[in-house]
Motif scaffolding. Structure first.
Motif, PDB file in Angstrom:
ATOM      1  N   HIS A   1     -15.321 -43.522   8.952  1.00 37.27           N
ATOM      2  CA  HIS A   1     -16.560 -43.131   9.609  1.00 37.27           C
ATOM      3  C   HIS A   1     -17.267 -42.105   8.732  1.00 37.27           C
ATOM      4  CE1 HIS A   1     -14.245 -45.002  12.754  1.00 37.27           C
ATOM      5  NE2 HIS A   1     -13.345 -44.021  12.683  1.00 37.27           N
TER       6      HIS A   1
ATOM      7  N   TYR B   1     -20.488 -39.125   8.375  1.00 36.77           N
ATOM      8  CA  TYR B   1     -21.360 -38.199   9.082  1.00 36.77           C
ATOM      9  C   TYR B   1     -22.341 -37.560   8.105  1.00 36.77           C
ATOM     10  CZ  TYR B   1     -17.591 -38.718  12.401  1.00 36.77           C
ATOM     11  OH  TYR B   1     -16.649 -39.253  13.252  1.00 36.77           O
TER      12      TYR B   1
ATOM     13  N   TYR C   1     -19.917 -36.532   5.062  1.00 33.87           N
ATOM     14  CA  TYR C   1     -18.468 -36.443   5.206  1.00 33.87           C
ATOM     15  C   TYR C   1     -17.903 -37.793   5.662  1.00 33.87           C
ATOM     16  CZ  TYR C   1     -19.265 -31.388   5.299  1.00 33.87           C
ATOM     17  OH  TYR C   1     -19.631 -30.096   4.988  1.00 33.87           O
TER      18      TYR C   1
ATOM     19  N   GLN D   1     -14.475 -39.699   7.343  1.00 33.79           N
ATOM     20  CA  GLN D   1     -13.446 -39.293   8.310  1.00 33.79           C
ATOM     21  C   GLN D   1     -12.639 -40.505   8.738  1.00 33.79           C
ATOM     22  OE1 GLN D   1     -14.282 -39.676  12.235  1.00 33.79           O
ATOM     23  NE2 GLN D   1     -12.052 -39.472  12.452  1.00 33.79           N
TER      24      GLN D   1
ATOM     25  N   TRP E   1      -9.090 -41.484  11.478  1.00 32.61           N
ATOM     26  CA  TRP E   1      -8.074 -41.031  12.410  1.00 32.61           C
ATOM     27  C   TRP E   1      -6.748 -41.584  11.902  1.00 32.61           C
ATOM     28  CZ3 TRP E   1      -7.806 -37.388  16.000  1.00 32.61           C
ATOM     29  CH2 TRP E   1      -6.668 -37.333  16.805  1.00 32.61           C
TER      30      TRP E   1
ATOM     31  N   GLY F   1      -1.281 -38.976  14.305  1.00 30.12           N
ATOM     32  CA  GLY F   1      -2.091 -38.535  15.427  1.00 30.12           C
ATOM     33  C   GLY F   1      -2.983 -37.363  15.088  1.00 30.12           C
TER      34      GLY F   1
ATOM     35  N   PHE G   1     -10.882 -35.273   7.619  1.00 32.47           N
ATOM     36  CA  PHE G   1     -12.202 -35.324   7.002  1.00 32.47           C
ATOM     37  C   PHE G   1     -12.051 -35.220   5.487  1.00 32.47           C
ATOM     38  CE2 PHE G   1     -15.354 -35.143  10.311  1.00 32.47           C
ATOM     39  CZ  PHE G   1     -14.708 -34.563  11.396  1.00 32.47           C
TER      40      PHE G   1
ATOM     41  N   VAL H   1     -13.880 -29.554  16.330  1.00 30.91           N
ATOM     42  CA  VAL H   1     -13.956 -29.595  14.872  1.00 30.91           C
ATOM     43  C   VAL H   1     -14.598 -28.280  14.438  1.00 30.91           C
ATOM     44  CG1 VAL H   1     -14.940 -30.764  12.861  1.00 30.91           C
ATOM     45  CG2 VAL H   1     -14.197 -32.107  14.857  1.00 30.91           C
TER      46      VAL H   1
ATOM     47  N   LEU I   1     -16.212 -29.729   7.055  1.00 34.66           N
ATOM     48  CA  LEU I   1     -15.717 -29.957   8.405  1.00 34.66           C
ATOM     49  C   LEU I   1     -14.200 -30.032   8.409  1.00 34.66           C
ATOM     50  CD1 LEU I   1     -18.230 -32.751   9.488  1.00 34.66           C
ATOM     51  CD2 LEU I   1     -18.379 -30.300   9.980  1.00 34.66           C
TER      52      LEU I   1
ATOM     53  N   TRP J   1     -11.042 -30.891  11.167  1.00 34.93           N
ATOM     54  CA  TRP J   1     -10.597 -31.289  12.495  1.00 34.93           C
ATOM     55  C   TRP J   1      -9.573 -30.283  13.022  1.00 34.93           C
ATOM     56  CZ3 TRP J   1      -5.606 -32.835  14.021  1.00 34.93           C
ATOM     57  CH2 TRP J   1      -5.528 -33.318  15.336  1.00 34.93           C
TER      58      TRP J   1
ATOM     59  N   THR K   1      -7.713 -32.717  19.416  1.00 39.53           N
ATOM     60  CA  THR K   1      -8.268 -33.796  20.234  1.00 39.53           C
ATOM     61  C   THR K   1      -7.437 -33.975  21.491  1.00 39.53           C
ATOM     62  OG1 THR K   1      -9.210 -35.026  18.359  1.00 39.53           O
ATOM     63  CG2 THR K   1      -8.698 -36.292  20.331  1.00 39.53           C
TER      64      THR K   1
ATOM     65  N   HIS L   1      -3.598 -33.418  20.631  1.00 39.39           N
ATOM     66  CA  HIS L   1      -3.254 -33.527  19.217  1.00 39.39           C
ATOM     67  C   HIS L   1      -3.804 -32.289  18.516  1.00 39.39           C
ATOM     68  CE1 HIS L   1      -2.298 -37.894  19.590  1.00 39.39           C
ATOM     69  NE2 HIS L   1      -3.221 -37.838  20.526  1.00 39.39           N
ATOM     70  N   TYR L   2      -3.036 -31.774  17.554  1.00 41.60           N
ATOM     71  CA  TYR L   2      -3.437 -30.548  16.876  1.00 41.60           C
ATOM     72  C   TYR L   2      -3.275 -30.663  15.367  1.00 41.60           C
ATOM     73  CZ  TYR L   2      -2.950 -28.483  21.537  1.00 41.60           C
ATOM     74  OH  TYR L   2      -3.065 -28.203  22.878  1.00 41.60           O
TER      75      TYR L   2
ATOM     76  N   THR M   1     -14.550 -41.651  21.199  1.00 43.64           N
ATOM     77  CA  THR M   1     -14.667 -43.003  21.734  1.00 43.64           C
ATOM     78  C   THR M   1     -13.948 -43.094  23.070  1.00 43.64           C
ATOM     79  OG1 THR M   1     -12.777 -43.472  20.297  1.00 43.64           O
ATOM     80  CG2 THR M   1     -14.929 -44.139  19.520  1.00 43.64           C
TER      81      THR M   1
ATOM     82  N   PRO N   1      -8.396 -41.824  20.348  1.00 41.69           N
ATOM     83  CA  PRO N   1      -9.304 -41.152  19.410  1.00 41.69           C
ATOM     84  C   PRO N   1      -9.633 -42.034  18.222  1.00 41.69           C
ATOM     85  CG  PRO N   1      -7.436 -39.753  19.977  1.00 41.69           C
ATOM     86  CD  PRO N   1      -7.125 -41.116  20.492  1.00 41.69           C
ATOM     87  N   ASP N   2     -10.841 -41.866  17.709  1.00 44.18           N
ATOM     88  CA  ASP N   2     -11.219 -42.603  16.506  1.00 44.18           C
ATOM     89  C   ASP N   2     -12.302 -41.828  15.768  1.00 44.18           C
ATOM     90  OD1 ASP N   2     -11.010 -46.176  16.068  1.00 44.18           O
ATOM     91  OD2 ASP N   2     -11.210 -44.596  14.576  1.00 44.18           O
ATOM     92  N   TYR N   3     -13.565 -41.978  16.200  1.00 39.44           N
ATOM     93  CA  TYR N   3     -14.621 -41.217  15.543  1.00 39.44           C
ATOM     94  C   TYR N   3     -15.364 -40.388  16.578  1.00 39.44           C
ATOM     95  CZ  TYR N   3     -18.142 -44.598  17.191  1.00 39.44           C
ATOM     96  OH  TYR N   3     -18.950 -45.379  17.965  1.00 39.44           O
ATOM     97  N   PHE N   4     -16.289 -39.567  16.071  1.00 40.49           N
ATOM     98  CA  PHE N   4     -17.005 -38.615  16.914  1.00 40.49           C
ATOM     99  C   PHE N   4     -18.468 -39.039  16.967  1.00 40.49           C
ATOM    100  CE2 PHE N   4     -13.154 -36.394  16.526  1.00 40.49           C
ATOM    101  CZ  PHE N   4     -12.818 -36.306  15.187  1.00 40.49           C
TER     102      PHE N   4
ATOM    103  N   TRP O   1     -22.081 -34.679  18.856  1.00 43.97           N
ATOM    104  CA  TRP O   1     -21.587 -33.327  18.635  1.00 43.97           C
ATOM    105  C   TRP O   1     -22.458 -32.318  19.361  1.00 43.97           C
ATOM    106  CZ3 TRP O   1     -18.190 -32.244  14.089  1.00 43.97           C
ATOM    107  CH2 TRP O   1     -17.742 -33.424  13.475  1.00 43.97           C
TER     108      TRP O   1
END
Lengths: 108, 118
Positions: free
Chosen positions: A33, A35, A86, A88, A90, A95, A99, B35, B43, B45, B48, B57-58, B98, B102-105, B108
């Motif tokens: 992805h 941004y 950026y 990104q 997942w 988990g 970025f 984020v 950026l 992360w 989530t 999740h950390y 999503t 989790p996947d993308y943002f 914001w």
């Protein structure tokens, strides 16, 4: 941990094509992805799931992803495209969100 | 819409709670994230909340110090931060993900600034 590597900066002349790369080990197996962040503003997604584009994003923006490199392509670059970009992913195996370091696009 | 609050100046070792009030979508169904962006940096992360399995999740650098939670009755996401360090100084963005995993943002907030300094 999964690492995404972007060039710190890319320059392009107005009207030309800008390509911003994002490298990662077998990144082609993941969804990437992208941004856009302009100074003083929150990020905005411009490409998701490698190639999809939100309806409000111009079709000059496109994405690709294969092997170890994902690429954001901006056709007919204009001054309004100047921003930090950026990539990104997942990382499902751990988990965590990841970025890239970001790329400053200059149109000059 | 996502509206963050709770940022400010805090001393090293201190605590802070960030809030993100959400509206305009079915909050319980979406992965929600924090984020951050240190001044002049990229950026990063942070955390989530996965609504599919109700699990947080950390990022490694906040494990044990930050806790993400949510109040679905108020459509609000929280980030509880303790043992803050100077390198936690950043603008913290709330980001809508999503539906499901989790996947993308895709949206914001405008961010809230956290400054850790004595």
């Amino acid at each position: 941990s999964f690492v995404l590597t972007q060039p710190p900066s890319v320059s392009v002349a107005p009207g030309e094509t800008a390509r911003i790369t994002c490298e990662g080990n077998n990144i082609g197996s993941k969804s990437v992805h992208w941004y856009q962040q302009k100074p003083g503003q929150a990020p905005v997604v411009v490409i998701y799931y490698d190639t999809d584009r939100p309806s409000e994003i111009p079709d000059r923006y496109s994405g690709s992803n294969s092997g170890n490199t994902a690429t954001l392509t901006i056709n007919r670059a204009a001054a309004g495209d100047e921003a930090d970009y950026y990539c990104q992913v997942w990382d499902n195996s751990r988990g965590v969100g990841v970025f890239g370091g970001g790329t400053k696009l200059t149109v000059l | 819409q996502l509206l963050e609050s709770g940022g400010g100046l805090v001393q090293p070792g201190g605590s802070l709670r960030l809030s993100c009030a959400a509206s305009g979508f079915t909050f319980p169904s979406y992965a929600m994230s924090w984020v951050r962006q240190a001044p002049g940096r990229g950026l990063e992360w942070v955390s989530t909340f996965n609504p599919m399995n109700q699990s947080p999740h950390y990022a490694d650098f906040v494990k044990g110090r930050f806790t993400i939670s949510r109040d679905t009755s108020k459509s609000t996401l929280f980030l509880h931060m303790k043992n803050l360090r100077a390198d936690d100084t950043a603008t913290y963005y709330c980001a809508k993900g999503t539906p499901g995993d989790p996947d993308y943002f895709d949206f914001w907030g405008q961010g809230t600034l956290v400054a850790v300094s004595s």
